[in-house]
Design a protein around this motif. Structure first.
Motif, PDB file in Angstrom:
ATOM      1  N   THR A  10      22.432  -9.141   1.180  1.00 20.25           N
ATOM      2  CA  THR A  10      23.217  -9.062  -0.055  1.00 20.25           C
ATOM      3  C   THR A  10      22.324  -9.237  -1.280  1.00 20.25           C
ATOM      4  N   SER A  11      22.823  -8.756  -2.395  1.00 11.61           N
ATOM      5  CA  SER A  11      22.207  -9.058  -3.687  1.00 11.61           C
ATOM      6  C   SER A  11      22.907 -10.298  -4.215  1.00 11.61           C
ATOM      7  N   LEU A  12      22.199 -11.098  -4.978  1.00 13.21           N
ATOM      8  CA  LEU A  12      22.854 -12.252  -5.599  1.00 13.21           C
ATOM      9  C   LEU A  12      23.144 -11.970  -7.071  1.00 13.21           C
ATOM     10  N   ALA A  41      19.662  -6.632  -2.203  1.00 15.37           N
ATOM     11  CA  ALA A  41      20.233  -6.183  -0.923  1.00 15.37           C
ATOM     12  C   ALA A  41      19.365  -5.111  -0.285  1.00 15.37           C
ATOM     13  N   THR A  42      18.753  -4.282  -1.127  1.00 15.49           N
ATOM     14  CA  THR A  42      17.909  -3.214  -0.589  1.00 15.49           C
ATOM     15  C   THR A  42      16.762  -3.826   0.203  1.00 15.49           C
ATOM     16  N   GLU A  43      16.124  -4.836  -0.363  1.00 12.17           N
ATOM     17  CA  GLU A  43      15.011  -5.473   0.335  1.00 12.17           C
ATOM     18  C   GLU A  43      15.503  -6.176   1.605  1.00 12.17           C
ATOM     19  N   ASP A  46      28.172   4.530   3.287  1.00 14.25           N
ATOM     20  CA  ASP A  46      27.230   3.420   3.105  1.00 14.25           C
ATOM     21  C   ASP A  46      26.255   3.755   1.982  1.00 14.25           C
ATOM     22  N   TYR A  47      25.504   2.745   1.551  1.00 13.92           N
ATOM     23  CA  TYR A  47      24.728   2.867   0.310  1.00 13.92           C
ATOM     24  C   TYR A  47      23.456   3.711   0.489  1.00 13.92           C
ATOM     25  N   PRO A  48      23.163   4.585  -0.471  1.00 18.49           N
ATOM     26  CA  PRO A  48      22.025   5.511  -0.320  1.00 18.49           C
ATOM     27  C   PRO A  48      20.687   4.831   0.018  1.00 18.49           C
ATOM     28  N   ASN A  49      20.414   3.661  -0.539  1.00 18.89           N
ATOM     29  CA  ASN A  49      19.105   3.038  -0.251  1.00 18.89           C
ATOM     30  C   ASN A  49      18.929   2.763   1.237  1.00 18.89           C
ATOM     31  N   MET A  50      20.014   2.403   1.875  1.00 22.16           N
ATOM     32  CA  MET A  50      19.934   2.116   3.313  1.00 22.16           C
ATOM     33  C   MET A  50      19.891   3.424   4.106  1.00 22.16           C
ATOM     34  N   MET A  51      20.558   4.441   3.577  1.00 19.45           N
ATOM     35  CA  MET A  51      20.492   5.763   4.225  1.00 19.45           C
ATOM     36  C   MET A  51      19.051   6.285   4.168  1.00 19.45           C
ATOM     37  N   VAL A 101      26.980  -1.316   8.633  1.00 14.31           N
ATOM     38  CA  VAL A 101      28.304  -1.126   8.028  1.00 14.31           C
ATOM     39  C   VAL A 101      28.430  -1.969   6.762  1.00 14.31           C
ATOM     40  N   SER A 102      29.096  -1.403   5.757  1.00  7.98           N
ATOM     41  CA  SER A 102      29.327  -2.147   4.513  1.00  7.98           C
ATOM     42  C   SER A 102      30.535  -3.056   4.673  1.00  7.98           C
ATOM     43  N   HIS A 103      30.402  -4.276   4.202  1.00  6.04           N
ATOM     44  CA  HIS A 103      31.558  -5.185   4.199  1.00  6.04           C
ATOM     45  C   HIS A 103      32.576  -4.678   3.168  1.00  6.04           C
ATOM     46  N   VAL A 143      32.903  -1.321   0.645  1.00  9.00           N
ATOM     47  CA  VAL A 143      32.301  -0.010   0.350  1.00  9.00           C
ATOM     48  C   VAL A 143      32.082   0.130  -1.158  1.00  9.00           C
ATOM     49  N   PHE A 144      30.866   0.508  -1.539  1.00 11.30           N
ATOM     50  CA  PHE A 144      30.523   0.527  -2.969  1.00 11.30           C
ATOM     51  C   PHE A 144      31.287   1.581  -3.756  1.00 11.30           C
ATOM     52  N   LEU A 145      31.763   2.622  -3.095  1.00  4.88           N
ATOM     53  CA  LEU A 145      32.417   3.733  -3.804  1.00  4.88           C
ATOM     54  C   LEU A 145      33.816   3.369  -4.288  1.00  4.88           C
TER      55      LEU A 145
HETATM   56  C1  PLP Z   1      26.840  -1.392  -0.824  1.00  3.65           C
HETATM   57  C2  PLP Z   1      25.551  -1.597  -1.548  1.00  3.65           C
HETATM   58  N1  PLP Z   1      24.470  -1.944  -0.855  1.00  3.65           N
HETATM   59  C3  PLP Z   1      23.285  -2.154  -1.434  1.00  3.65           C
HETATM   60  C4  PLP Z   1      23.129  -2.004  -2.791  1.00  3.65           C
HETATM   61  C5  PLP Z   1      21.783  -2.197  -3.390  1.00  3.65           C
HETATM   62  O1  PLP Z   1      21.765  -3.322  -4.172  1.00  3.65           O
HETATM   63  P1  PLP Z   1      20.414  -3.695  -4.944  1.00  3.65           P
HETATM   64  O2  PLP Z   1      20.171  -2.599  -5.923  1.00  3.65           O
HETATM   65  O3  PLP Z   1      20.718  -4.977  -5.583  1.00  3.65           O
HETATM   66  O4  PLP Z   1      19.358  -3.753  -3.916  1.00  3.65           O
HETATM   67  C6  PLP Z   1      24.216  -1.653  -3.571  1.00  3.65           C
HETATM   68  C7  PLP Z   1      24.072  -1.503  -5.021  1.00  3.65           C
HETATM   69  O5  PLP Z   1      24.963  -1.217  -5.761  1.00  3.65           O
HETATM   70  C8  PLP Z   1      25.454  -1.438  -2.932  1.00  3.65           C
HETATM   71  O6  PLP Z   1      26.536  -1.088  -3.632  1.00  3.65           O
END
Ligand code: PLP
Length: 432
Positions: A262-264, A134-136, A159-164, A210-212, A214-216
């Motif tokens: 998304t990640s698969l 998903a990050t990529e 939202d997820y830190p990698n995207m931030m 926006v997250s579909h 939320v990871f938290l």
């Molecule tokens: C909401 C969300 N987005 C993105 C990611 C990043 O996923 P990945 O590490 O597979 O790129 C995560 C990982 O937990 C996530 O929870």
């Protein structure tokens, strides 16, 4: 539904994508799983969600350890044995002559994988790019859009830190504006959520990220309504679907978003390091590839994002087995089961004195992911006890908006394991 069983047989066990790389599935396992599907064929997804015989058979398709209970499938999920076997087979085959077997033989099946993914996503093959996570996928969009100084991307602090990080980098490099709205925990009013985003839109706002889910907390956000509102205001929507694809039963185009990453390797149980990017057909041309494509590349071709250089073709190809396995269970059944599992442990745990859920129990707002807190207790100690002393692997969430422990079961999780988990939380409360 009878058809469904036959198609499961065909998908999971019948056809070998590459006859060179047989056999596809351990026959005994195949028999067990197909017999199990027959047991629930006549039931609604919600009824099937409670059929422990069926889900026990599904659990047997995984190779998870019985000596440690994995309740962090949201981080990354294990793969069913059928996927592990395919990956092993493709790897071994590739090692007989990597350039030939990866690039000439295995890779020839890539368009079929794209087709399987697009069918699952409910969209066209021209809208699906296969990537590593998903990050990529989402970084491709964030860095690939033409944005100028002062253009704004609106997102949330959940939202997820990698995207931030990606947004922050564009802010530093290009002078874009990043604004984060605050969302309630839990949020149970779709209109309120839409209105939080709507009120934050200003003339410079170009996109909402926006997250579909939320990871938290596992909070499901009303993406369709957010997209509808954003479209009326001429704002594009990028959806982080890392936790929704393979978890919730939906078609991506129904969300009406422009971009979805998304990640698969999370809810779909595909090989580690597999992901997918969806871009609405008429928006593909707007996004530059993150990694340079050949000079004469077709801007409208989603495959322009796949010029990665050497990567694991076995990983990409074994996505096919993961999609087949998922289809065998069925998206609606899987969603119903994951919600049932969350409700099962959450009801038990919240019955313990002092426990508070950070996740809504309304099905519109949550599914398989749940998060709980025990205000007044040292949550870190409780987490350590549950994880280290009792061997339940879960996730500590220590965030400005959410303090809690996140639990993410998968289709192989049994109610007995969740009973043990609820007992461990009770013991923690009694001791600490
Ligand atoms: C909401 C969300 N987005 C993105 C990611 C990043 O996923 P990945 O590490 O597979 O790129 C995560 C990982 O937990 C996530 O929870």
């Amino acid at each position: 539904m009878a058809n469904h069983r036959r198609s499961f047989l065909r998908q999971v066990g019948g056809i070998s994508l590459f006859s060179l790389a047989s056999p596809v599935f351990n026959p005994l396992l195949q028999e067990k799983v197909t017999a199990a599907v027959a047991l629930v064929d006549h039931l609604s997804p919600e009824e099937a969600a409670m059929d422990e015989d069926f889900w026990f058979s599904i659990s047997q398709a995984y190779s998870s350890s019985p000596n440690y209970i994995n309740l962090n499938n949201g981080g990354v999920s294990p793969q069913p044995v059928v996927v592990q076997d395919a990956l092993d087979r493709y790897n071994r085959l590739s090692n007989e002559g990597p350039a030939y077997y990866m690039w000439q033989v295995l890779k020839s099946g890539k368009e079929l994988i794209r087709e399987k993914l697009s069918k699952l996503a409910g969209c066209s093959t021209d809208e699906i790019s296969i990537c590593r996570n998903a990050t990529e996928a989402l970084n491709t969009v964030i860095f690939g859009l033409d944005l100028k100084k002062g253009d704004e991307i609106l997102t949330s602090d959940q939202d997820y830190p990698n995207m931030m990080n990606a947004l922050e980098q564009r802010k530093q490099r290009d002078g874009i504006v990043v604004t984060k709205v605050k969302l309630p925990v839990p949020a149970e009013d779709a209109n309120e959520i839409v209105s939080i985003y709507e009120k934050a839109i200003r003339p410079g706002t170009r996109y909402i990220l926006v997250s579909h889910v939320v990871f938290l907390t596992g909070q499901i956000l009303p993406i369709k309504a957010i997209c509808r509102m954003a479209r009326q205001k001429g704002v594009g929507v990028i959806v982080d679907g890392a936790h929704s694809f393979g978890h919730l039963d939906f078609n991506i185009p129904d969300l009406d978003c422009d971009y979805f990453g998304t990640s698969l390797h999370k809810w779909l149980s595909a090989p580690f390091g597999s992901g997918m990017l969806y871009i609405k057909k008429d928006k593909v041309a707007d996004v530059w590839p993150l990694l340079g494509a050949p000079g004469d590349f077709d801007r409208n071709d989603i495959r322009k994002f796949e010029h990665l250089g050497t990567r694991s073709i076995p990983t990409e190809m074994a996505i096919g087995q993961a999609v087949d396995f998922h289809n065998g269970i069925g998206s609606a059944r899987k969603e119903a089961r994951l919600r049932y599992l969350k409700n099962y442990w959450a009801e038990k745990v919240r019955a313990h004195p002092g426990v508070k859920l950070n996740t809504s129990m309304k099905s519109e707002f949550s599914c398989g992911i749940g998060n709980f807190n025990i205000p007044g207790k040292d949550l870190h100690k409780i987490y350590q006890y549950i994880k280290t002393d009792r061997h339940f692997y879960c996730t500590r969430i220590n965030h400005d908006d959410v303090n809690g422990i996140r639990i993410t079961p998968q289709v192989y999780t049994t109610l007995k394991d969740l009973d043990l988990f609820a007992g461990a939380v009770k013991d923690a409360l009694d001791r600490l």
